[in-house]
Motif scaffolding. Structure first.
Motif, PDB file in Angstrom:
ATOM      1  N   ILE A 170       4.621   6.096  -4.919  1.00 39.78           N
ATOM      2  CA  ILE A 170       5.018   6.219  -6.322  1.00 39.78           C
ATOM      3  C   ILE A 170       3.960   6.940  -7.134  1.00 39.78           C
ATOM      4  N   GLU A 171       2.700   6.584  -6.937  1.00 35.83           N
ATOM      5  CA  GLU A 171       1.633   7.214  -7.711  1.00 35.83           C
ATOM      6  C   GLU A 171       1.482   8.694  -7.348  1.00 35.83           C
ATOM      7  N   THR A 172       1.741   9.038  -6.103  1.00 39.88           N
ATOM      8  CA  THR A 172       1.678  10.445  -5.701  1.00 39.88           C
ATOM      9  C   THR A 172       2.748  11.260  -6.411  1.00 39.88           C
ATOM     10  N   LEU A 213       4.341  10.403  -9.260  1.00 37.41           N
ATOM     11  CA  LEU A 213       4.020  10.416 -10.688  1.00 37.41           C
ATOM     12  C   LEU A 213       2.935  11.433 -11.005  1.00 37.41           C
ATOM     13  N   GLY A 214       1.865  11.427 -10.221  1.00 37.70           N
ATOM     14  CA  GLY A 214       0.760  12.346 -10.467  1.00 37.70           C
ATOM     15  C   GLY A 214       1.143  13.792 -10.250  1.00 37.70           C
ATOM     16  N   SER A 215       1.914  14.048  -9.221  1.00 34.41           N
ATOM     17  CA  SER A 215       2.332  15.427  -8.926  1.00 34.41           C
ATOM     18  C   SER A 215       3.250  15.958 -10.016  1.00 34.41           C
ATOM     19  N   GLN A 248       0.827  -1.202   0.000  1.00 33.48           N
ATOM     20  CA  GLN A 248       0.000   0.000   0.000  1.00 33.48           C
ATOM     21  C   GLN A 248       0.863   1.255   0.000  1.00 33.48           C
ATOM     22  N   LYS A 254       4.025   1.683  -0.876  1.00 34.74           N
ATOM     23  CA  LYS A 254       4.806   1.867  -2.097  1.00 34.74           C
ATOM     24  C   LYS A 254       3.939   2.387  -3.232  1.00 34.74           C
ATOM     25  N   LYS A 255       2.760   1.818  -3.395  1.00 36.27           N
ATOM     26  CA  LYS A 255       1.861   2.261  -4.466  1.00 36.27           C
ATOM     27  C   LYS A 255       1.448   3.719  -4.262  1.00 36.27           C
ATOM     28  N   LEU A 256       1.063   4.060  -3.041  1.00 36.29           N
ATOM     29  CA  LEU A 256       0.645   5.434  -2.756  1.00 36.29           C
ATOM     30  C   LEU A 256       1.790   6.421  -2.977  1.00 36.29           C
TER      31      LEU A 256
END
Length: 278
Positions: free
Chosen positions: A210-212, A214-216, A204, A206-208
């Motif tokens: 990395i995606e944060t 990437l999105g930012s 959980q 790691k996904k949060l």
């Protein structure tokens, strides 16, 4: 790129592989690439791409009108000594080695007491391995613009390119984008550790994290607003983000980043002095 362009990589490591992968089908064909790689264990994957690979420099190098030196800085002098006998006038030479300035490189490439007339230094970064790199590029003033554009086209095959007009600025590029992926990976590590401490499991967290990031980054790239404004837009007075940012400010986060980047830049300058003595 001209139809008769033939490209040689002196050094066949991961960055050379990333560059060749981006170039094949965009700036050249596989058959137009020659790789000189002393590590014979890596030859199979090159051959699998349809390129020619040798373990040492041969006369075939003389047929290549673009040479890309993709060896580690400490191995550059040896690589040049073993290949420059095949260097032809008018060959475009590109170096991806950090910390080796054009004066040292041109001196090593030269013959009969005359330095090589000009080359391009580039500083790509590891996201080039997935075609998402960014490269700092410096071209010596002696080069004609068509050669510089050719170098830019090559580097654009693995991401974006930023051209600098002064060679010394490549030390700043090294400190920012060259070393920058390591800073981002450290931030990801830290976010994951912080999330674990708050009860989230490894997957959980790691996904949060990395995606944060990437999105930012995607939002910053797409927005016409400055990063400072985007940060303010997330930060409500007296809220959770403000509490977190206050800790960063208290520990002088900005100053830490500046000092880290200066250390990287200073080390690039030191490497230029140390390695240029060969």
């Amino acid at each position: 790129m001209k139809q008769n362009t033939k490209i040689a990589f002196i050094g066949g490591g991961n960055m050379a592989m990333a560059m060749a992968s981006g170039m094949i089908g965009t700036v050249c064909q596989a058959k137009d690439i020659l790789v000189i790689d002393i590590n014979t264990a890596g030859h199979e994957r090159w051959l699998g791409k349809g390129v020619q690979v040798n373990s040492q420099a041969t006369s075939e190098l003389a047929q290549c009108n673009i040479w890309i030196y993709a060896v580690k800085p400490q191995n550059m002098h040896e690589a040049i000594e073993g290949s420059k006998i095949h260097l032809q006038p008018g060959t475009l030479v590109i170096s991806i080695a950090a910390g080796l300035n054009t004066q040292s490189l041109c001196d090593w490439l030269g013959a009969d007491g005359k330095p090589w007339p000009g080359l391009v230094r580039v500083m790509p970064n590891t996201p080039a391995l997935i075609g998402k790199g960014v490269t700092g590029l410096y071209a010596m003033p002696s080069l004609v613009e068509k050669d510089v554009l050719q170098a830019e086209q090559i580097m654009s095959s693995i991401g974006s390119v930023v051209r600098v007009q002064e060679e010394s600025l490549l030390d700043g590029v090294t400190a920012l984008s060259g070393s920058g992926p390591a800073y981002v990976f450290l931030l990801i590590e830290s976010l994951v550790e912080g999330a674990r401490a708050l009860g989230l499991d490894e997957q959980q967290a790691k996904k949060l994290a990395i995606e944060t990031i990437l999105g930012s980054a995607a939002l910053a790239a797409a927005s016409d607003q400055e990063p400072a404004i985007l940060r303010e837009n997330v930060t409500s007075k007296g809220g959770t983000t403000a509490a977190a940012l206050a800790v960063f400010e208290r520990h002088q986060f900005r100053e830490i980043v500046k000092q880290a980047m200066k250390a990287a830049s200073d080390r690039a300058v030191e490497m230029s002095r140390e390695l240029g003595k060969s």
